[in-house]
Design a protein around this motif. Structure first.
Motif, PDB file in Angstrom:
ATOM      1  N   LYS A 113      55.661  25.863  19.471  1.00 42.24           N
ATOM      2  CA  LYS A 113      54.976  23.894  19.442  1.00 42.24           C
ATOM      3  C   LYS A 113      55.186  23.045  20.112  1.00 42.24           C
ATOM      4  O   LYS A 113      53.982  21.544  20.268  1.00 42.24           O
ATOM      5  N   SER A 114      56.156  22.372  20.884  1.00 41.24           N
ATOM      6  CA  SER A 114      56.247  21.616  21.724  1.00 41.24           C
ATOM      7  C   SER A 114      54.937  21.413  22.465  1.00 41.24           C
ATOM      8  O   SER A 114      54.892  20.473  23.133  1.00 41.24           O
ATOM      9  N   VAL A 115      54.621  22.726  23.460  1.00 42.88           N
ATOM     10  CA  VAL A 115      53.615  22.563  24.384  1.00 42.88           C
ATOM     11  C   VAL A 115      52.510  22.832  24.252  1.00 42.88           C
ATOM     12  O   VAL A 115      51.688  21.809  24.752  1.00 42.88           O
ATOM     13  N   LEU A 116      52.423  23.500  22.495  1.00 49.61           N
ATOM     14  CA  LEU A 116      50.829  23.160  22.028  1.00 49.61           C
ATOM     15  C   LEU A 116      50.659  21.645  21.990  1.00 49.61           C
ATOM     16  O   LEU A 116      49.692  20.905  22.375  1.00 49.61           O
ATOM     17  N   ILE A 117      51.929  20.421  21.382  1.00 48.45           N
ATOM     18  CA  ILE A 117      51.080  19.505  21.001  1.00 48.45           C
ATOM     19  C   ILE A 117      51.889  18.487  22.520  1.00 48.45           C
ATOM     20  O   ILE A 117      50.657  17.816  22.641  1.00 48.45           O
ATOM     21  N   GLY A 118      51.793  19.011  23.981  1.00 49.35           N
ATOM     22  CA  GLY A 118      51.983  18.366  25.439  1.00 49.35           C
ATOM     23  C   GLY A 118      50.362  18.774  25.715  1.00 49.35           C
ATOM     24  O   GLY A 118      49.920  17.959  26.181  1.00 49.35           O
ATOM     25  N   LEU A 119      49.710  19.392  25.572  1.00 50.45           N
ATOM     26  CA  LEU A 119      48.467  20.162  25.843  1.00 50.45           C
ATOM     27  C   LEU A 119      47.473  19.384  25.314  1.00 50.45           C
ATOM     28  O   LEU A 119      46.683  18.889  25.633  1.00 50.45           O
TER      29      LEU A 119
END
Length: 253
Positions: A113-119
């Protein structure tokens, strides 16, 4: 390894994100976009460059890291806290699922979830500033490594907390202030020598510096120091999680 159990927990956690899409995805992306507008456009117009980088572009890695840290901690802490809160954690612990499989599923979902938000934030930044990522693979590696490390930290926090106040205490009073003081909006080279040396005690400085280096090839500390600090924090979190499951801390009545 019980792949089916890991997949079930992982899919359940990812499905929970879809049910809270506004809070989980839209809010962090929108709030970070406001930082781009306020700091990048308004304040950035008054500041020429920082370390040879346009100010609006300079703050992008710091803002992504700010969102990544807070989201990783909150996603993982809430994910493990609620099963403890409603008692379903005992069903999970009594199931034929190894402890490390539980950690992989919960931490993996939170980090995803965090990586998707970062991207998503990175993609949004292109609407506001001109970006040219010099080391995209290193950038992605830092993104994933930081997300996993702080998701583990959030997992530990979710087990330690015994009420909602404690659950929000560390992110609000520790993680967020350290991120703001870690060079999100400035380079520590702009500070007087005493404050520069003091800033080096802040571990978030190394995370943001390494991530910024992957964008522009410039950082407040060397890339090896940033990588070493991130891996060290990951190792500490893994050791604490292993101790928690070995002793049953806050898991057994």
């Amino acid at each position: 390894m019980n792949i089916y159990a890991i997949r079930a927990i992982y899919k359940f956690e990812m499905a929970r994100t879809q049910r809270t899409l506004l809070q989980s995805v839209v809010y962090p992306v929108l709030s970070t976009s406001l930082y781009f507008v306020i700091f990048g456009s308004a304040i950035g117009s008054q500041i020429n460059e920082v370390d040879g980088i346009a100010y609006a572009a300079f703050i992008v890695p710091g803002l992504i890291m700010l969102s990544l840290l807070t989201q990783s901690v909150s996603n993982a802490s809430f994910a493990i806290y609620f099963p403890r809160f409603n008692g379903t954690i005992y069903e999970l612990l009594s199931a034929p699922v190894a402890y490390y499989e539980v950690v992989i599923a919960y931490v993996g979902a939170a980090a995803t979830k965090s990586v998707l938000i970062g991207l998503l934030i990175l993609a949004t930044a292109y609407f506001f500033v001109d970006l040219n990522i010099q080391h995209p693979l290193i950038m992605l590696g830092f993104l994933i490594l930081t997300a996993v490390s702080f998701s583990l930290f959030g997992f530990i926090l979710g087990i330690w907390a015994d009420n909602f106040e404690k659950l929000q205490l560390v992110p609000l009073l520790v993680v967020t202030p350290l991120t703001f003081l870690g060079g999100t909006f400035y380079s520590i080279s702009m500070l007087p020598p005493f404050w520069q040396n003091l800033s080096l005690l802040n571990p978030v400085v190394y995370l943001i510096s390494g991530f910024r280096w992957s964008f522009y090839g410039e950082g407040d500390v060397s890339i090896l120091a940033s990588l070493g600090m991130t891996l060290g924090f990951l190792a500490i979190c893994l050791a604490v999680v292993a101790w928690i499951f070995r002793t049953g801390y806050r898991l057994k009545p």
